[in-house]
Design a protein around this motif. Structure first.
Motif, mmCIF file in Angstrom:
data_model
loop_
_atom_site.group_PDB
_atom_site.id
_atom_site.type_symbol
_atom_site.label_atom_id
_atom_site.label_comp_id
_atom_site.label_asym_id
_atom_site.label_seq_id
_atom_site.Cartn_x
_atom_site.Cartn_y
_atom_site.Cartn_z
ATOM 1 N N LEU A 222 0.776 -1.160 -0.029
ATOM 2 C CA LEU A 222 0.073 -0.154 -0.102
ATOM 3 C C LEU A 222 1.042 1.454 0.036
ATOM 4 N N ASN A 223 0.817 2.287 -0.920
ATOM 5 C CA ASN A 223 1.414 3.479 -1.212
ATOM 6 C C ASN A 223 0.681 4.429 -0.248
ATOM 7 N N LEU A 224 1.411 5.090 0.490
ATOM 8 C CA LEU A 224 0.643 6.307 1.520
ATOM 9 C C LEU A 224 1.727 7.423 0.905
ATOM 10 N N ALA A 225 0.808 8.691 0.850
ATOM 11 C CA ALA A 225 1.396 9.891 0.725
ATOM 12 C C ALA A 225 0.527 10.850 1.371
ATOM 13 N N ALA A 226 1.358 11.710 2.150
ATOM 14 C CA ALA A 226 0.596 12.741 3.177
ATOM 15 C C ALA A 226 1.128 14.193 2.671
ATOM 16 N N THR A 227 0.513 14.875 2.360
ATOM 17 C CA THR A 227 1.096 16.255 1.809
ATOM 18 C C THR A 227 0.300 17.484 2.950
ATOM 19 N N ARG A 228 1.396 18.174 3.335
ATOM 20 C CA ARG A 228 0.797 19.264 4.144
ATOM 21 C C ARG A 228 1.409 20.859 3.420
ATOM 22 N N ASP A 229 0.581 21.752 3.254
ATOM 23 C CA ASP A 229 0.906 22.876 2.867
ATOM 24 C C ASP A 229 1.483 23.868 4.016
ATOM 25 N N ASP A 230 2.730 23.593 4.254
ATOM 26 C CA ASP A 230 3.328 24.038 5.378
ATOM 27 C C ASP A 230 4.306 25.224 5.245
ATOM 28 N N GLY A 231 4.147 25.898 4.098
ATOM 29 C CA GLY A 231 4.881 27.239 3.514
ATOM 30 C C GLY A 231 6.581 26.770 3.346
ATOM 31 N N ALA A 232 6.759 25.326 3.377
ATOM 32 C CA ALA A 232 8.392 25.135 3.492
ATOM 33 C C ALA A 232 8.913 26.055 2.191
ATOM 34 N N THR A 233 10.191 26.482 2.344
ATOM 35 C CA THR A 233 10.782 27.199 1.524
ATOM 36 C C THR A 233 12.002 26.763 0.997
ATOM 37 N N GLU A 234 12.522 25.667 1.407
ATOM 38 C CA GLU A 234 13.685 24.918 0.767
ATOM 39 C C GLU A 234 13.605 23.613 0.394
ATOM 40 N N ALA A 235 13.827 23.320 -1.032
ATOM 41 C CA ALA A 235 13.652 22.083 -1.512
ATOM 42 C C ALA A 235 14.360 20.902 -0.897
ATOM 43 N N VAL A 236 13.650 19.863 -0.460
ATOM 44 C CA VAL A 236 14.334 18.538 0.271
ATOM 45 C C VAL A 236 13.894 17.597 -0.643
ATOM 46 N N THR A 237 14.764 16.374 -0.675
ATOM 47 C CA THR A 237 14.563 15.337 -1.427
ATOM 48 C C THR A 237 14.657 14.017 -0.514
ATOM 49 N N GLY A 238 13.753 13.172 -0.428
ATOM 50 C CA GLY A 238 13.813 12.022 -0.038
ATOM 51 C C GLY A 238 14.500 12.033 1.695
ATOM 52 N N VAL A 239 14.423 13.014 2.275
ATOM 53 C CA VAL A 239 14.916 12.992 3.667
ATOM 54 C C VAL A 239 14.220 11.808 4.704
ATOM 55 N N PRO A 240 14.813 11.342 5.452
ATOM 56 C CA PRO A 240 13.935 10.265 6.341
ATOM 57 C C PRO A 240 12.999 11.278 7.469
ATOM 58 N N ALA A 241 11.908 10.812 7.679
ATOM 59 C CA ALA A 241 11.172 11.692 8.670
ATOM 60 C C ALA A 241 10.460 10.540 9.507
ATOM 61 N N GLY A 242 10.648 10.926 10.986
ATOM 62 C CA GLY A 242 10.211 9.927 11.930
ATOM 63 C C GLY A 242 8.610 10.025 11.878
ATOM 64 N N ARG A 243 8.172 8.784 12.482
ATOM 65 C CA ARG A 243 6.871 8.470 12.229
ATOM 66 C C ARG A 243 5.938 9.395 13.137
ATOM 67 N N ALA A 244 6.519 9.737 14.543
ATOM 68 C CA ALA A 244 5.861 10.766 15.356
ATOM 69 C C ALA A 244 5.632 12.020 14.515
ATOM 70 N N LEU A 245 6.671 12.417 13.842
ATOM 71 C CA LEU A 245 6.646 13.666 13.108
ATOM 72 C C LEU A 245 5.479 13.737 12.173
ATOM 73 N N VAL A 246 5.558 12.760 11.347
ATOM 74 C CA VAL A 246 4.251 12.620 10.365
ATOM 75 C C VAL A 246 3.154 12.610 10.855
ATOM 76 N N ARG A 247 2.863 11.864 11.872
ATOM 77 C CA ARG A 247 1.570 11.668 12.646
ATOM 78 C C ARG A 247 0.971 13.111 13.232
ATOM 79 N N ALA A 248 2.192 13.829 13.620
ATOM 80 C CA ALA A 248 1.595 15.144 14.153
ATOM 81 C C ALA A 248 1.221 16.203 13.007
ATOM 82 N N GLN A 249 1.659 15.966 11.874
ATOM 83 C CA GLN A 249 1.218 16.830 11.026
ATOM 84 C C GLN A 249 -0.063 16.970 10.420
ATOM 85 N N PHE A 250 -0.939 15.962 11.075
ATOM 86 C CA PHE A 250 -2.294 15.583 10.507
ATOM 87 C C PHE A 250 -3.218 15.274 11.536
#
Length: 412
Positions: A222-250
């Motif tokens: 199952l492919n999961l993709a969650a997107t947040r309009d968070d005003g990010a200003t710097e391009a980032v590509t494929g950086v690991p993100a903690g599970r707790a961080l992702v859950r907190a965004q939504f």
């Protein structure tokens, strides 16, 4: 026959290589990385992509790896209310002549690579860092790191969002950062509760965020993709993100969608970028395709589809140029006319796809408050036929793939 250099060995680069090689051209592919591989997870393929893949001779191989989707579903991400859905079964497939499918990116990439490898007129080179190009009446020359040079009859830049060929051809600087951060994860389907499984692409739209999920790899993942309009200003590509961080965004995510998001693990983070359309991505014997020419946000699910369309039309038009100059290599005027015709035919369609992708994010995926309520009311009132009419221009296109009619031919 001509010698054509393709800069970039991704999906678009291999697709155009295959199309050109099967026309008899000699093609050298220059890939910057040390191996030919494709990064990323799930990708959606509308019927226009399968029309192109069939023209390239690999449609059957991609279908064998694909999951054929029955429905596109849109939910209110906070309430869980189903807003609308587009059926993708018999009526859709009859209308467009092909299915809607989802694949792992490698399930699209590997059939193209495997089709190119055995061709005697294709050379696949890794570790080739292209820094620019130059040209004269005798040919186009790719400039590589280490003062290396490779001259051919034409150069096609398929080197992605941060294309070195584009930097020389257009010189418009860095891509535009969208301010949207996407988190991606792929999990085994066996971990997904049965009541949460569906043969659909499901999108949960919330205030300045959305969450998408669908099966890939023959339904094993199952492919999961969650997107947040968070005003990010710097391009980032494929950086690991903690599970707790992702859950907190939504935090506002409705219960069913929350259960799926909570299953995600080994998340990675990207900040989405694109560019505004430009009028001209051709310079003499040099042309851009795919993300190097018209990078778009993922919201229309058309980035790879449009690159495949580019590849098929380029192979057709350069084949026509070859017939016009039979008896020897492509004459400069033949190449230049072919590439200009490609630019003229592709630019309006790809520009529309770029703008539509941006507007989907703004008007459908991320509206807030009263705007979200208006979206729900407007989309829930649409019939399946009306939904099809909205995507006819995109999913139903075939004219990119063949030169037909006097207005489409290479100018005399």
């Amino acid at each position: 026959m001509s010698h054509i250099v393709v800069v970039g060995g991704g999906i678009g680069g291999l697709a155009v290589t295959l199309g050109l090689a099967r026309r008899g051209h000699r093609v050298t592919v220059l890939e910057r990385r040390e191996e030919f591989s494709e990064l990323g997870a799930g990708i959606q393929l509308a019927p226009n992509a399968f029309h192109a893949l069939d023209r390239l001779g690999v449609g059957h191989a991609v279908r064998a790896r694909a999951v054929f989707i029955d429905e596109l579903r849109l939910f209110d991400g906070t309430t869980g209310e189903r807003i609308t859905s587009m059926p993708l079964t018999e009526s859709y497939r009859d209308r467009y002549g092909n299915p809607y499918a989802v694949v792992h990116r490698t399930d699209l990439y590997l059939p193209l690579l495997e089709a190119c490898r055995p061709l005697p007129n294709v050379e696949l080179l890794t570790g080739s860092h292209v820094v620019g190009y130059e040209q004269d009446p005798a040919g186009a020359t790719v400039l590589l790191a280490g003062d290396l040079r490779l001259t051919a009859d034409a150069v096609l830049g398929a080197d992605g969002l941060r294309s070195a060929v584009r930097a020389r051809l257009i010189g418009d600087g860095a891509p535009q950062v969208s301010g949207h951060t996407i988190y991606r994860s792929v999990i085994p389907m066996e971990r997904v509760p049965a009541e949460l499984r569906s043969n659909s692409v499901s999108l949960w739209a919330g205030p300045k965020w959305h969450f998408v999920h669908y099966p890939i790899s023959g339904g094993r993942l199952l492919n999961l993709a969650a997107t947040r309009d968070d005003g990010a200003t710097e391009a980032v590509t494929g950086v690991p993100a903690g599970r707790a961080l992702v859950r907190a965004q939504f935090p506002e995510l409705s219960p069913a969608a929350r259960r799926l998001l909570d299953l995600g693990d080994d998340w990675r983070r990207w900040v989405l970028c694109d560019r505004a359309p430009v009028d001209d991505w051709v310079d003499g014997r040099v042309a851009l395709l795919g993300d190097a020419a018209h990078p778009m946000l993922q919201y229309a699910a058309q980035g790879a589809c449009q690159a495949l369309e580019d590849a098929v039309l380029l192979a057709d038009l350069l084949g026509d140029a070859d017939r016009r100059d039979s008896g020897g290599p492509l004459a400069p005027v033949g190449i230049e006319r072919a590439l200009k015709a490609y630019n003229v035919r592709r630019r309006p369609r790809t520009a529309k796809a770029q703008w539509v992708a941006r507007e989907l994010g703004r008007q459908v995926y991320h509206p807030v408050g009263a705007a979200a309520a208006r979206r729900n009311a407007a989309l829930s009132a649409l019939s399946s036929e009306q939904l099809y009419e909205m995507v006819d221009w995109l999913h139903g296109a075939r004219d990119y793939a063949r030169v037909t009619g006097t207005t489409d031919r290479i100018p005399a």
